[in-house]
Scaffold this active site. Sequence first.
Site, PDB file in Angstrom:
ATOM      1  N   ASP A 340       0.849  -1.192   0.000  1.00 36.25           N
ATOM      2  CA  ASP A 340       0.000   0.000   0.000  1.00 36.25           C
ATOM      3  C   ASP A 340       0.885   1.242   0.000  1.00 36.25           C
ATOM      4  OD1 ASP A 340      -1.597   2.191   1.807  1.00 36.25           O
ATOM      5  OD2 ASP A 340      -2.952   1.006   0.579  1.00 36.25           O
ATOM      6  N   ILE A 341       0.531   2.209  -0.845  1.00 35.90           N
ATOM      7  CA  ILE A 341       1.301   3.456  -0.934  1.00 35.90           C
ATOM      8  C   ILE A 341       0.984   4.320   0.283  1.00 35.90           C
ATOM      9  CG2 ILE A 341       1.758   5.517  -2.309  1.00 35.90           C
ATOM     10  CD1 ILE A 341       0.819   3.943  -4.757  1.00 35.90           C
ATOM     11  N   ASN A 348      -2.594  12.874  -3.524  1.00 38.85           N
ATOM     12  CA  ASN A 348      -3.672  13.295  -4.428  1.00 38.85           C
ATOM     13  C   ASN A 348      -4.171  14.687  -4.084  1.00 38.85           C
ATOM     14  OD1 ASN A 348      -3.986  11.251  -6.334  1.00 38.85           O
ATOM     15  ND2 ASN A 348      -5.169   9.982  -4.965  1.00 38.85           N
ATOM     16  N   HIS A 353      -4.737  14.423  -8.902  1.00 37.37           N
ATOM     17  CA  HIS A 353      -4.895  13.004  -9.229  1.00 37.37           C
ATOM     18  C   HIS A 353      -4.011  12.564 -10.400  1.00 37.37           C
ATOM     19  CE1 HIS A 353      -8.153  11.982  -6.460  1.00 37.37           C
ATOM     20  NE2 HIS A 353      -8.543  13.237  -6.621  1.00 37.37           N
ATOM     21  N   ASP A 357      -1.675   9.383 -10.259  1.00 36.94           N
ATOM     22  CA  ASP A 357      -1.598   8.295 -11.242  1.00 36.94           C
ATOM     23  C   ASP A 357      -0.144   7.975 -11.583  1.00 36.94           C
ATOM     24  OD1 ASP A 357      -4.319   8.188 -11.264  1.00 36.94           O
ATOM     25  OD2 ASP A 357      -4.582   9.238 -13.168  1.00 36.94           O
ATOM     26  N   ARG A 372       9.077 -12.710 -10.094  1.00 34.29           N
ATOM     27  CA  ARG A 372       9.419 -13.598 -11.212  1.00 34.29           C
ATOM     28  C   ARG A 372       8.217 -13.825 -12.119  1.00 34.29           C
ATOM     29  NH1 ARG A 372      10.807 -17.880  -6.721  1.00 34.29           N
ATOM     30  NH2 ARG A 372       8.736 -17.047  -6.249  1.00 34.29           N
ATOM     31  N   GLU A 383      -4.937   2.072  -4.219  1.00 36.65           N
ATOM     32  CA  GLU A 383      -3.479   2.188  -4.208  1.00 36.65           C
ATOM     33  C   GLU A 383      -2.825   0.944  -3.624  1.00 36.65           C
ATOM     34  OE1 GLU A 383      -4.798   4.278  -0.346  1.00 36.65           O
ATOM     35  OE2 GLU A 383      -5.574   3.930  -2.350  1.00 36.65           O
ATOM     36  N   ARG A 403      13.189  -5.350  -1.422  1.00 33.17           N
ATOM     37  CA  ARG A 403      13.653  -4.867  -2.718  1.00 33.17           C
ATOM     38  C   ARG A 403      12.648  -3.872  -3.297  1.00 33.17           C
ATOM     39  NH1 ARG A 403      14.051  -9.584  -6.384  1.00 33.17           N
ATOM     40  NH2 ARG A 403      15.575 -10.276  -4.816  1.00 33.17           N
TER      41      ARG A 403
END
Length: 462
Positions: A340-341, A348, A353, A357, A372, A383, A403
């Site tokens: 989750d961001i 936003n 917005h 994006d 993979r 998000e 990572r």
Amino acid sequence: MMNKPLHIKKLPLKQKILKSPHLLTLLKGTGVFVKDYETGEAIPNTIWKNLGYTDREMKYDTWLQFIHPEDLERTTAFHRRLISGESDHWEGEYRIKSRSGEYRTLRHRALVLERSDKQIPRLYVGWDVDITDLILQLETAKQQAELYRRLLQRSEEIRNATTILSTTLDPHEAAEQMIYQASRLLNFDAATVRIYEEDEAILLAASGFSSQMDPKHIPIPLGNFTSKGPITPQVFTPVTGPYRSVLLVPIMRKNTIVGSIEFYAKDQNFFNQEQIGTAILFSEEAGVAFTNALRYKISEQEAATDWLTGLPTRRAFHARLNRMLLETKPDEILSVLMIDIDHFKTINDNYGHLFGDSVLVGVATACKEAFRSHDISCRYGGEEILILLHGADEKIALTVAERIREHVQNLTFKEHPEVSVTVSIGIYTSTYQQDIQESIACADEALYRAKESGRNRCILYN
């Protein structure tokens, strides 16, 4: 026989005024009165006559008995100071009862110009102005201003609520958010959100109902409230059941009802006109974001790839997962990453917005570079990104998650190079023997703990 006019044309203006037979009438008409407390003589103004009292009733201090009880002590105290000689001037307001019983508010000014040797006022001059209508106008204006203030505040709250609602494109999440945001604007005990498809009402979200009551079995109060039904809110008062007031508000799209939000209250006649008005405004504003989520759902069902991020859709994710389940053994290991961001709504709100994006695309790219080809992923929500790592234990899953987190932290955006973006990641490791929805729920719980513990980190469920 007509009276002969006074010959005062050649007199100075001041003497003309003093000798004019209209002076006393003029003074009385403008609210001026004069009293002599030594002789008891009084020249009342026309206000006393308008109140319904005679000149005799206004002599001495009989007028005090008509003062409003709440104003009597203050008015009497000031008046006694004038009479006793402690002061020669008084200015204030009080309410006085008319002969009809109505109270009028007077602006009163009094001045003692002459006293006897015993300090008794011989020339007591006063001026009264009836300000009742002015006070009513001011009170009306005050109430109108308060109404406008509440309307402005309500509009701002609705705007904020719909801004938050627009951050999700999943209809179920949008419906849940719709109820939550409505609870910040309205009072109710329970609520449901439904969509109508081919005159069938489908429950998307519910809140506030007891464990003994299944919201799916709650009937719509008005059976024909469908896409062909009324477009105005409906209020119902059921005679049975735990809820005695129901407010049903349509959700519109291009003059067509696509759903409804229903508010339930345990008290009868609970929803007043102001609450109904708020519900209408909320439905109009929130309905735009909600119907956008519905349209997005339809478009995603027609495509396997999310148009913005390039990640598979949830539908495509589950379709591939079902194929994978046919090819794997129940005891094979898997790990689920829920990403989750952090502070995405703030991004936003502050940068728009379109930039939001760009952030989503950047994070999605970082995720795609980390897993993979035989792993599966999707844009899970507004998000949120979900990744299933086939055959990965906790150590491998944590390595992949770190990572991704580090890659995102190092992202730069040419539109706003000063913005730093981070993600929080929840990790859950299990086998295919466990229901995949339970595994996703556990990863989501780990994500919640990552958010609560400070964000920009990876947390193992175990």
